[in-house]
Design an enzyme around this catalytic site. Structure first.
Site, PDB file in Angstrom:
ATOM      1  N   GLY A  27       0.912  -1.169  -0.063  1.00 21.52           N
ATOM      2  CA  GLY A  27      -0.125   0.013  -0.167  1.00 21.52           C
ATOM      3  C   GLY A  27       0.911   1.315  -0.078  1.00 21.52           C
ATOM      4  O   GLY A  27       2.146   1.195  -0.203  1.00 21.52           O
ATOM      5  N   ASN A  28       0.301   2.422   0.388  1.00 18.09           N
ATOM      6  CA  ASN A  28       0.839   3.657   0.263  1.00 18.09           C
ATOM      7  C   ASN A  28       1.311   3.761  -1.203  1.00 18.09           C
ATOM      8  O   ASN A  28       2.657   3.941  -1.457  1.00 18.09           O
ATOM      9  CB  ASN A  28       2.021   3.911   1.229  1.00 18.09           C
ATOM     10  CG  ASN A  28       2.223   5.305   1.349  1.00 18.09           C
ATOM     11  OD1 ASN A  28       3.572   5.649   1.174  1.00 18.09           O
ATOM     12  ND2 ASN A  28       1.497   6.140   1.600  1.00 18.09           N
ATOM     13  N   LEU A  29       0.538   3.564  -2.114  1.00 20.06           N
ATOM     14  CA  LEU A  29       1.128   3.428  -3.446  1.00 20.06           C
ATOM     15  C   LEU A  29       1.449   4.805  -4.080  1.00 20.06           C
ATOM     16  O   LEU A  29       0.915   5.933  -3.774  1.00 20.06           O
ATOM     17  CB  LEU A  29      -0.077   3.256  -4.407  1.00 20.06           C
ATOM     18  CG  LEU A  29      -0.916   1.524  -3.719  1.00 20.06           C
ATOM     19  CD1 LEU A  29      -1.851   1.368  -4.921  1.00 20.06           C
ATOM     20  CD2 LEU A  29       0.292   0.572  -3.701  1.00 20.06           C
ATOM     21  N   HIS A  33       4.298   1.795  -8.329  1.00 24.42           N
ATOM     22  CA  HIS A  33       3.363   0.643  -8.030  1.00 24.42           C
ATOM     23  C   HIS A  33       2.378   0.790  -9.303  1.00 24.42           C
ATOM     24  O   HIS A  33       2.014  -0.407  -9.686  1.00 24.42           O
ATOM     25  CB  HIS A  33       2.426   0.907  -6.694  1.00 24.42           C
ATOM     26  CG  HIS A  33       3.331   0.889  -5.436  1.00 24.42           C
ATOM     27  ND1 HIS A  33       3.479   1.721  -4.683  1.00 24.42           N
ATOM     28  CD2 HIS A  33       4.013  -0.224  -4.987  1.00 24.42           C
ATOM     29  CE1 HIS A  33       4.383   1.516  -3.597  1.00 24.42           C
ATOM     30  NE2 HIS A  33       4.550   0.167  -3.936  1.00 24.42           N
ATOM     31  N   LYS A 146      13.124  -2.696  -8.500  1.00 18.81           N
ATOM     32  CA  LYS A 146      13.584  -1.845  -7.508  1.00 18.81           C
ATOM     33  C   LYS A 146      13.962  -2.684  -6.309  1.00 18.81           C
ATOM     34  O   LYS A 146      15.100  -2.245  -5.729  1.00 18.81           O
ATOM     35  CB  LYS A 146      12.497  -0.824  -7.194  1.00 18.81           C
ATOM     36  CG  LYS A 146      12.418  -0.432  -5.553  1.00 18.81           C
ATOM     37  CD  LYS A 146      12.966   0.963  -5.598  1.00 18.81           C
ATOM     38  CE  LYS A 146      12.878   1.441  -4.125  1.00 18.81           C
ATOM     39  NZ  LYS A 146      12.673   0.807  -3.103  1.00 18.81           N
ATOM     40  N   GLN A 150      14.556  -9.304  -4.038  1.00 17.09           N
ATOM     41  CA  GLN A 150      13.420  -9.876  -3.694  1.00 17.09           C
ATOM     42  C   GLN A 150      12.697 -10.453  -5.214  1.00 17.09           C
ATOM     43  O   GLN A 150      12.348 -11.561  -5.149  1.00 17.09           O
ATOM     44  CB  GLN A 150      12.263  -8.814  -3.280  1.00 17.09           C
ATOM     45  CG  GLN A 150      10.807  -9.191  -3.249  1.00 17.09           C
ATOM     46  CD  GLN A 150       9.851  -8.195  -2.643  1.00 17.09           C
ATOM     47  OE1 GLN A 150      10.017  -7.903  -1.291  1.00 17.09           O
ATOM     48  NE2 GLN A 150       9.409  -7.322  -3.450  1.00 17.09           N
ATOM     49  N   SER A 182       9.779   5.373  -3.746  1.00 17.05           N
ATOM     50  CA  SER A 182       9.439   4.391  -2.801  1.00 17.05           C
ATOM     51  C   SER A 182       8.479   5.024  -1.672  1.00 17.05           C
ATOM     52  O   SER A 182       8.545   6.204  -1.350  1.00 17.05           O
ATOM     53  CB  SER A 182      10.775   4.017  -2.108  1.00 17.05           C
ATOM     54  OG  SER A 182      10.491   3.668  -0.675  1.00 17.05           O
ATOM     55  N   ARG A 184       9.057   4.682   1.288  1.00 17.07           N
ATOM     56  CA  ARG A 184       9.857   5.618   2.268  1.00 17.07           C
ATOM     57  C   ARG A 184      10.206   6.967   2.039  1.00 17.07           C
ATOM     58  O   ARG A 184      10.834   7.521   3.040  1.00 17.07           O
ATOM     59  CB  ARG A 184      10.862   4.382   2.790  1.00 17.07           C
ATOM     60  CG  ARG A 184      10.226   3.070   3.481  1.00 17.07           C
ATOM     61  CD  ARG A 184      11.556   2.285   4.264  1.00 17.07           C
ATOM     62  NE  ARG A 184      10.814   1.213   4.873  1.00 17.07           N
ATOM     63  CZ  ARG A 184      10.663  -0.059   4.630  1.00 17.07           C
ATOM     64  NH1 ARG A 184      10.892  -0.561   3.413  1.00 17.07           N
ATOM     65  NH2 ARG A 184      10.048  -0.974   5.369  1.00 17.07           N
TER      66      ARG A 184
HETATM   67  P1  AMP Z   1       6.034  -2.236  -1.607  1.00 16.11           P
HETATM   68  O1  AMP Z   1       4.660  -1.835  -1.373  1.00 16.11           O
HETATM   69  O2  AMP Z   1       6.929  -1.282  -1.394  1.00 16.11           O
HETATM   70  O3  AMP Z   1       6.360  -3.662  -1.213  1.00 16.11           O
HETATM   71  O4  AMP Z   1       6.043  -2.804  -3.088  1.00 16.11           O
HETATM   72  C1  AMP Z   1       5.174  -3.251  -4.073  1.00 16.11           C
HETATM   73  C2  AMP Z   1       5.687  -3.753  -5.312  1.00 16.11           C
HETATM   74  O5  AMP Z   1       5.974  -2.682  -6.132  1.00 16.11           O
HETATM   75  C3  AMP Z   1       7.260  -4.530  -5.161  1.00 16.11           C
HETATM   76  O6  AMP Z   1       7.191  -5.744  -6.116  1.00 16.11           O
HETATM   77  C4  AMP Z   1       8.208  -3.413  -5.503  1.00 16.11           C
HETATM   78  O7  AMP Z   1       9.476  -3.957  -5.805  1.00 16.11           O
HETATM   79  C5  AMP Z   1       7.499  -2.671  -6.324  1.00 16.11           C
HETATM   80  N1  AMP Z   1       7.983  -1.270  -6.317  1.00 16.11           N
HETATM   81  C6  AMP Z   1       8.122  -0.382  -5.658  1.00 16.11           C
HETATM   82  N2  AMP Z   1       8.682   0.905  -5.848  1.00 16.11           N
HETATM   83  C7  AMP Z   1       8.770   0.648  -7.150  1.00 16.11           C
HETATM   84  C8  AMP Z   1       9.557   1.609  -8.072  1.00 16.11           C
HETATM   85  N3  AMP Z   1      10.046   2.774  -7.744  1.00 16.11           N
HETATM   86  N4  AMP Z   1       9.579   1.135  -9.402  1.00 16.11           N
HETATM   87  C9  AMP Z   1       9.177  -0.102  -9.635  1.00 16.11           C
HETATM   88  N5  AMP Z   1       8.580  -1.000  -8.755  1.00 16.11           N
HETATM   89  C10 AMP Z   1       8.463  -0.604  -7.510  1.00 16.11           C
END
Ligand code: AMP
Length: 278
Positions: A27-29, A33, A146, A150, A182, A184
Site C-alpha cells: 500500500g501507500n501507492l 506501483h 527496485k 526480492q 518508494s 519510504r
Molecule cells: P512495496 O509496497 O514497497 O512492497 O512494493 C510493492 C511492489 O512494488 C514491489 O514488487 C516493489 O518492488 C514494487 N515497487 C516499489 N517501488 C517501485 C519503483 N519505484 N519502481 C518499480 N517497482 C516498484
C-alpha cells in the site's frame, strides 16, 4: 473495481475464465506501483492488487507501526489505472493463528545483502507471498526490479516449487532527479529529499564506468561508499553482483550485460535501497 477484505470474498470474485495477474504491495501507492498495474494489464485479463503490511517483514526496531497506511487513496489510484480487484486483508484474516509454517528461501540468495542487514526479511517475504499466491492462484505475478533481490528470490521460489505461474519484473520507476520512487521517501525531510538523489547518482557512475570497460569493482564500490558517507549517508553496502545469483563476479568475468550494482544506505532516519543493471 471491487475491494475485498477476506479470503472467502476474494475467492468469490476471482474469475476462472480469464488470465489472472497479481500485484502484491504494502500500500501507500505511488507511480512505481501503478506501473506494475499497467504491466499487469498487458499480461492478463483480471488484475488483482493485494495491499497488506506484513508484520513478518519488519524487525522489532523497524517501521511497522509508522509505515503509512492509505487504503482509500490507494484504491482510488488503483481504480484509475484499471485494477479489477483489491485484496486488503487485515492481520487476523491472513494470520488467524501465528504463522508457524514458513517458507525459508535459499540462504545463498536470501541471507546476503538485504537479508544480511535484515535477518529473516526474505523468510517473511516468501511466506506472505506464498500465502497470497495460494489465495489468488494467479497466472502471472509482477514484482518491481527496485527490490532486485526480492525479484530474484521470487523467480527462484516459483522455479523450485514448480509453481504454475510466471514472475515478471518491472523496471524501476524514478523521479526526475533519479531517486527511485518508494513509500519510504515520504519519511525524508525536504533537505534529505534533495540529497537522496545522490544514491542513484553513485550507482549510475559505477554502471557507466563498468560499461566503459572498468574492471576494478572493489575500487568503484569503495569510492562510492566513501563519497556517500562524506555526503552524510550511512552506507550498508554498495556492491557489484552477478544478476542471477547475486554473487560477486569472478575475476575476469564479463560485467557489462551480466551484473547489477546494488546499494542500501541510510539518509537520516530513512533507509533507502536502489540498484542499476550494468
Ligand atoms: P512495496 O509496497 O514497497 O512492497 O512494493 C510493492 C511492489 O512494488 C514491489 O514488487 C516493489 O518492488 C514494487 N515497487 C516499489 N517501488 C517501485 C519503483 N519505484 N519502481 C518499480 N517497482 C516498484
Amino acid at each position: 473495481m471491487k475491494v475485498v477484505h477476506t479470503i472467502a470474498d476474494l475467492r468469490a470474485q476471482l474469475s476462472n475464465r480469464s488470465k489472472r495477474v497479481l500485484v502484491p504491495t504494502m500500500g501507500n501507492l505511488h507511480e512505481g506501483h501503478l506501473r506494475l498495474i499497467d504491466t499487469a494489464r498487458r499480461h492478463g485479463e483480471q488484475v488483482i492488487a493485494s495491499i497488506f503490511v506484513n508484520r513478518l517483514l519488519f524487525a522489532p526496531h523497524e517501521d511497522f507501526d509508522r509505515y503509512p497506511r492509505t487504503l482509500e487513496r490507494d484504491c482510488e489510484m488503483l481504480a484509475s489505472r484499471g485494477c479489477d480487484l483489491v485484496f486488503a486483508p487485515d492481520e487476523k484474516e491472513l494470520y488467524p493463528q501465528p504463522q508457524t509454517f514458513k517458507v525459508h528461501p535459499d540462504p545463498a540468495l536470501a541471507d546476503i545483502l538485504e537479508g544480511h542487514f535484515r535477518p529473516g526479511f526474505f523468510t517473511g517475504v516468501c511466506t506472505v507471498v506464498m500465502k497470497l499466491l495460494s489465495c489468488v492462484q494467479p497466472d502471472v505475478a509482477i514484482f518491481g526490479q527496485k527490490d532486485y533481490q526480492q525479484w530474484r528470490i521470487m523467480e527462484r521460489l516459483v522455479n523450485q516449487f514448480a509453481l504454475p505461474l510466471q514472475i515478471v519484473g518491472e523496471p524501476t520507476c524514478r523521479a526526475e532527479d533519479g531517486l527511485a520512487l518508494s513509500s519510504r521517501n515520504a519519511y525524508l525531510n525536504p533537505t534529505e529529499r534533495v540529497q537522496a538523489a545522490q544514491l542513484s547518482t553513485q550507482l549510475r557512475q559505477i554502471a557507466e564506468a563498468l560499461r566503459s570497460g572498468a574492471t576494478d569493482t572493489s575500487t568503484l564500490e569503495a569510492q562510492a561508499t566513501q563519497t556517500l558517507n562524506d555526503q552524510g549517508w550511512k552506507v550498508d553496502y554498495v556492491t557489484v553482483r552477478r544478476r542471477m545469483d547475486l554473487l560477486p563476479p569472478a575475476p575476469g568475468e564479463a560485467l557489462a550485460g551480466a551484473c547489477v550494482v546494488l546499494a542500501a544506505a541510510r539518509m537520516g532516519q530513512t533507509r533507502l535501497i536502489d540498484n542499476l543493471e550494468v
